[in-house]
Each structure stands twice: as C-alpha cells, then as structure tokens.
Design a protein around this motif. Sequence first.
Motif, PDB file in Angstrom:
ATOM      1  N   CYS A  67      59.484   6.548 -24.872  1.00  0.00           N
ATOM      2  CA  CYS A  67      58.776   7.744 -24.128  1.00  0.00           C
ATOM      3  C   CYS A  67      57.417   7.629 -25.043  1.00  0.00           C
ATOM      4  CB  CYS A  67      59.379   8.828 -24.273  1.00  0.00           C
ATOM      5  SG  CYS A  67      58.859  10.449 -23.463  1.00  0.00           S
ATOM      6  N   ALA A  68      56.313   8.164 -24.413  1.00  0.00           N
ATOM      7  CA  ALA A  68      55.095   8.233 -24.988  1.00  0.00           C
ATOM      8  C   ALA A  68      54.063   9.089 -24.284  1.00  0.00           C
ATOM      9  CB  ALA A  68      54.271   6.801 -24.848  1.00  0.00           C
ATOM     10  N   PRO A 106      46.633   5.207 -17.232  1.00  0.00           N
ATOM     11  CA  PRO A 106      46.853   4.692 -18.590  1.00  0.00           C
ATOM     12  C   PRO A 106      48.115   3.937 -18.678  1.00  0.00           C
ATOM     13  CG  PRO A 106      47.450   6.966 -18.550  1.00  0.00           C
ATOM     14  CD  PRO A 106      46.833   6.718 -17.209  1.00  0.00           C
ATOM     15  N   LYS A 107      47.831   2.574 -18.713  1.00  0.00           N
ATOM     16  CA  LYS A 107      48.944   1.814 -18.831  1.00  0.00           C
ATOM     17  C   LYS A 107      48.795   0.632 -19.819  1.00  0.00           C
ATOM     18  CE  LYS A 107      49.392   1.071 -13.733  1.00  0.00           C
ATOM     19  NZ  LYS A 107      49.343   0.170 -12.832  1.00  0.00           N
ATOM     20  N   ASN A 108      48.096   0.993 -21.122  1.00  0.00           N
ATOM     21  CA  ASN A 108      47.989   0.218 -22.221  1.00  0.00           C
ATOM     22  C   ASN A 108      48.771   1.021 -23.331  1.00  0.00           C
ATOM     23  OD1 ASN A 108      46.513  -1.959 -20.894  1.00  0.00           O
ATOM     24  ND2 ASN A 108      44.632  -0.684 -21.012  1.00  0.00           N
ATOM     25  N   VAL A 109      49.324   0.269 -24.227  1.00  0.00           N
ATOM     26  CA  VAL A 109      49.886   1.027 -25.357  1.00  0.00           C
ATOM     27  C   VAL A 109      48.858   1.730 -26.171  1.00  0.00           C
ATOM     28  CG1 VAL A 109      50.941   0.440 -27.645  1.00  0.00           C
ATOM     29  CG2 VAL A 109      51.667  -1.000 -25.777  1.00  0.00           C
ATOM     30  N   ASP A 110      47.647   1.099 -26.327  1.00  0.00           N
ATOM     31  CA  ASP A 110      46.449   2.026 -27.100  1.00  0.00           C
ATOM     32  C   ASP A 110      46.258   3.407 -26.420  1.00  0.00           C
ATOM     33  OD1 ASP A 110      45.125  -1.204 -28.145  1.00  0.00           O
ATOM     34  OD2 ASP A 110      46.804   0.158 -28.852  1.00  0.00           O
ATOM     35  N   ASP A 111      46.596   3.522 -25.178  1.00  0.00           N
ATOM     36  CA  ASP A 111      46.160   4.918 -24.589  1.00  0.00           C
ATOM     37  C   ASP A 111      46.903   5.994 -24.837  1.00  0.00           C
ATOM     38  OD1 ASP A 111      45.697   2.863 -21.150  1.00  0.00           O
ATOM     39  OD2 ASP A 111      44.267   3.692 -22.692  1.00  0.00           O
ATOM     40  N   TYR A 112      48.054   5.596 -25.426  1.00  0.00           N
ATOM     41  CA  TYR A 112      49.016   6.821 -26.058  1.00  0.00           C
ATOM     42  C   TYR A 112      48.948   6.869 -27.217  1.00  0.00           C
ATOM     43  CZ  TYR A 112      50.684   6.112 -21.188  1.00  0.00           C
ATOM     44  OH  TYR A 112      50.951   6.486 -19.590  1.00  0.00           O
ATOM     45  N   ASP A 113      49.143   8.387 -27.567  1.00  0.00           N
ATOM     46  CA  ASP A 113      49.056   8.894 -29.152  1.00  0.00           C
ATOM     47  C   ASP A 113      50.182   9.261 -29.640  1.00  0.00           C
ATOM     48  OD1 ASP A 113      46.878  10.458 -27.047  1.00  0.00           O
ATOM     49  OD2 ASP A 113      46.013   9.249 -28.723  1.00  0.00           O
ATOM     50  N   TYR A 114      51.396   9.452 -28.948  1.00  0.00           N
ATOM     51  CA  TYR A 114      52.453   9.929 -29.703  1.00  0.00           C
ATOM     52  C   TYR A 114      53.740   8.917 -28.915  1.00  0.00           C
ATOM     53  CZ  TYR A 114      49.430  13.723 -30.596  1.00  0.00           C
ATOM     54  OH  TYR A 114      48.338  14.509 -31.366  1.00  0.00           O
ATOM     55  N   TRP A 115      54.685   8.753 -29.849  1.00  0.00           N
ATOM     56  CA  TRP A 115      55.888   7.684 -29.404  1.00  0.00           C
ATOM     57  C   TRP A 115      57.196   8.340 -29.845  1.00  0.00           C
ATOM     58  CZ3 TRP A 115      54.789   3.512 -26.403  1.00  0.00           C
ATOM     59  CH2 TRP A 115      53.821   3.138 -26.306  1.00  0.00           C
ATOM     60  N   GLY A 116      58.094   8.131 -28.980  1.00  0.00           N
ATOM     61  CA  GLY A 116      59.435   8.580 -29.265  1.00  0.00           C
ATOM     62  C   GLY A 116      60.153   7.334 -30.329  1.00  0.00           C
ATOM     63  N   GLN A 117      61.369   7.537 -30.676  1.00  0.00           N
ATOM     64  CA  GLN A 117      62.058   6.401 -31.697  1.00  0.00           C
ATOM     65  C   GLN A 117      62.661   5.489 -30.415  1.00  0.00           C
ATOM     66  OE1 GLN A 117      63.349   9.282 -30.500  1.00  0.00           O
ATOM     67  NE2 GLN A 117      65.520   8.616 -30.019  1.00  0.00           N
ATOM     68  N   GLY A 118      62.805   5.681 -29.203  1.00  0.00           N
ATOM     69  CA  GLY A 118      63.374   4.495 -28.476  1.00  0.00           C
ATOM     70  C   GLY A 118      64.961   4.739 -28.227  1.00  0.00           C
ATOM     71  N   THR A 119      65.161   4.223 -27.093  1.00  0.00           N
ATOM     72  CA  THR A 119      66.567   4.136 -26.823  1.00  0.00           C
ATOM     73  C   THR A 119      66.897   2.763 -25.967  1.00  0.00           C
ATOM     74  OG1 THR A 119      68.438   5.353 -25.675  1.00  0.00           O
ATOM     75  CG2 THR A 119      66.316   5.355 -24.547  1.00  0.00           C
ATOM     76  N   GLN A 161      53.706  19.476 -35.134  1.00  0.00           N
ATOM     77  CA  GLN A 161      53.443  18.021 -34.338  1.00  0.00           C
ATOM     78  C   GLN A 161      54.294  17.907 -32.998  1.00  0.00           C
ATOM     79  OE1 GLN A 161      55.099  18.825 -36.945  1.00  0.00           O
ATOM     80  NE2 GLN A 161      56.643  17.338 -37.297  1.00  0.00           N
ATOM     81  N   VAL A 162      53.577  16.854 -32.350  1.00  0.00           N
ATOM     82  CA  VAL A 162      54.237  16.311 -31.180  1.00  0.00           C
ATOM     83  C   VAL A 162      55.542  15.682 -31.504  1.00  0.00           C
ATOM     84  CG1 VAL A 162      54.175  14.996 -29.185  1.00  0.00           C
ATOM     85  CG2 VAL A 162      52.173  16.425 -29.804  1.00  0.00           C
ATOM     86  N   GLN A 163      56.769  15.926 -30.946  1.00  0.00           N
ATOM     87  CA  GLN A 163      58.012  15.149 -31.000  1.00  0.00           C
ATOM     88  C   GLN A 163      58.473  14.725 -29.718  1.00  0.00           C
ATOM     89  OE1 GLN A 163      60.739  17.598 -33.574  1.00  0.00           O
ATOM     90  NE2 GLN A 163      60.949  15.655 -34.777  1.00  0.00           N
ATOM     91  N   LEU A 164      58.967  13.500 -29.475  1.00  0.00           N
ATOM     92  CA  LEU A 164      59.272  13.066 -28.344  1.00  0.00           C
ATOM     93  C   LEU A 164      60.821  12.248 -28.646  1.00  0.00           C
ATOM     94  CD1 LEU A 164      56.165  11.348 -27.054  1.00  0.00           C
ATOM     95  CD2 LEU A 164      56.771  13.631 -26.495  1.00  0.00           C
ATOM     96  N   VAL A 165      61.672  12.954 -27.853  1.00  0.00           N
ATOM     97  CA  VAL A 165      63.019  12.551 -28.450  1.00  0.00           C
ATOM     98  C   VAL A 165      63.825  11.955 -27.022  1.00  0.00           C
ATOM     99  CG1 VAL A 165      65.335  13.176 -29.442  1.00  0.00           C
ATOM    100  CG2 VAL A 165      63.277  13.977 -30.287  1.00  0.00           C
ATOM    101  N   GLU A 166      64.018  10.404 -27.106  1.00  0.00           N
ATOM    102  CA  GLU A 166      64.831   9.921 -26.120  1.00  0.00           C
ATOM    103  C   GLU A 166      66.133   9.868 -26.135  1.00  0.00           C
ATOM    104  OE1 GLU A 166      61.005   6.991 -27.189  1.00  0.00           O
ATOM    105  OE2 GLU A 166      62.843   8.301 -28.064  1.00  0.00           O
ATOM    106  N   SER A 167      66.832   9.938 -24.856  1.00  0.00           N
ATOM    107  CA  SER A 167      68.268   9.974 -24.709  1.00  0.00           C
ATOM    108  C   SER A 167      68.654   9.169 -23.414  1.00  0.00           C
ATOM    109  CB  SER A 167      68.810  11.262 -24.937  1.00  0.00           C
ATOM    110  OG  SER A 167      68.560  12.035 -24.004  1.00  0.00           O
ATOM    111  N   GLY A 168      69.915   8.628 -23.416  1.00  0.00           N
ATOM    112  CA  GLY A 168      70.345   8.383 -22.274  1.00  0.00           C
ATOM    113  C   GLY A 168      70.547   6.889 -22.012  1.00  0.00           C
ATOM    114  N   GLY A 169      70.246   5.976 -23.133  1.00  0.00           N
ATOM    115  CA  GLY A 169      70.262   4.592 -23.005  1.00  0.00           C
ATOM    116  C   GLY A 169      71.664   4.292 -23.086  1.00  0.00           C
ATOM    117  N   GLY A 170      72.111   2.994 -22.917  1.00  0.00           N
ATOM    118  CA  GLY A 170      73.464   2.672 -22.706  1.00  0.00           C
ATOM    119  C   GLY A 170      73.671   1.178 -22.449  1.00  0.00           C
ATOM    120  N   LEU A 171      74.881   0.698 -22.332  1.00  0.00           N
ATOM    121  CA  LEU A 171      75.323  -0.547 -21.504  1.00  0.00           C
ATOM    122  C   LEU A 171      75.675  -0.186 -20.052  1.00  0.00           C
ATOM    123  CD1 LEU A 171      76.014  -3.453 -21.656  1.00  0.00           C
ATOM    124  CD2 LEU A 171      78.145  -2.707 -22.700  1.00  0.00           C
TER     125      LEU A 171
END
Length: 127
Positions: free
Chosen positions: A96-97, A108-121, A1-11
């Motif tokens: 990431c989506a 595509p700029k709407n949330v509903d346009d996207y099928d897969y999502w990462g967990q967020g950063t 299945q599709v997996q999206l993994v974000e990284s790089g966030g911070g303060l």
Amino acid sequence: QVQLVESGGGLVQAGGSLRLSCAASGRNFRDYVMGWFRQAPGKEREFVSGIRWNGGSTFYADSVKGRFTISRDSAKNTVYLQMNSLKPEDTAVYYCAADRLGYMHSLPKNVDDYDYWGQGTQVTVSS
C-alpha cells in the motif's frame, strides 16, 4: 507520521479471491491518492491500482482490470483491494502506498509518485 499497515494476504488457489486492507493513520488523507503496488521475486515493483481519497475515482493496471477492485472507507481510514479470479502470475508482495500530492497528479502510477509505503503483505496463488 504516516503509517500504512497492510493485511489480508495469504495462499489461494488459482481462480480464488482475496481482499487486502490498508489501514492508514497519521494524516488527513483527503488530498491524497492511495495506491497498491506489487513486487514479484526478481522483478521491479509495479503499479496495480489507485484511488483518490476525495471523490473515490479509481484507476488500474491493464493486467488487473476487470478482476481487481479498489475502494476506501473514509470512516475507517482504510483502503481495500478486492482481488478476484486470481492467477499464479498475481503472486507477489503487495504494498500500500500514499501520494501526498495526489491532488496535483492526474494518474500516479510510478513508484516515485508515492511518498509513504507499508511493509507489504504476501499473496501466493497456486496453480
């Protein structure tokens, strides 16, 4: 299945930079559009930027044009979001989506346009 993994966030302080990464796996993404969204506390998830995997054309929300740059590395199956001149109002969880029907969608700029999502950063910009 599709997996999206974000990284790089911070303060980071206002005016600073961060680069987010999204490692994608599980599909051939050639026909996909990959997008970045963000969601601040108490607000709806909003579009930030998108890129067509095939060809690399990009599009942005007005609020980030000229400051953020989206790109992709096909060899690494990774999408990046370079964020410069960060402002406190950029503080949010960034997602990431992937739009599997991206070849059919013009911008595509709407949330509903996207099928897969990462967990967020989390990105936090201090003033």
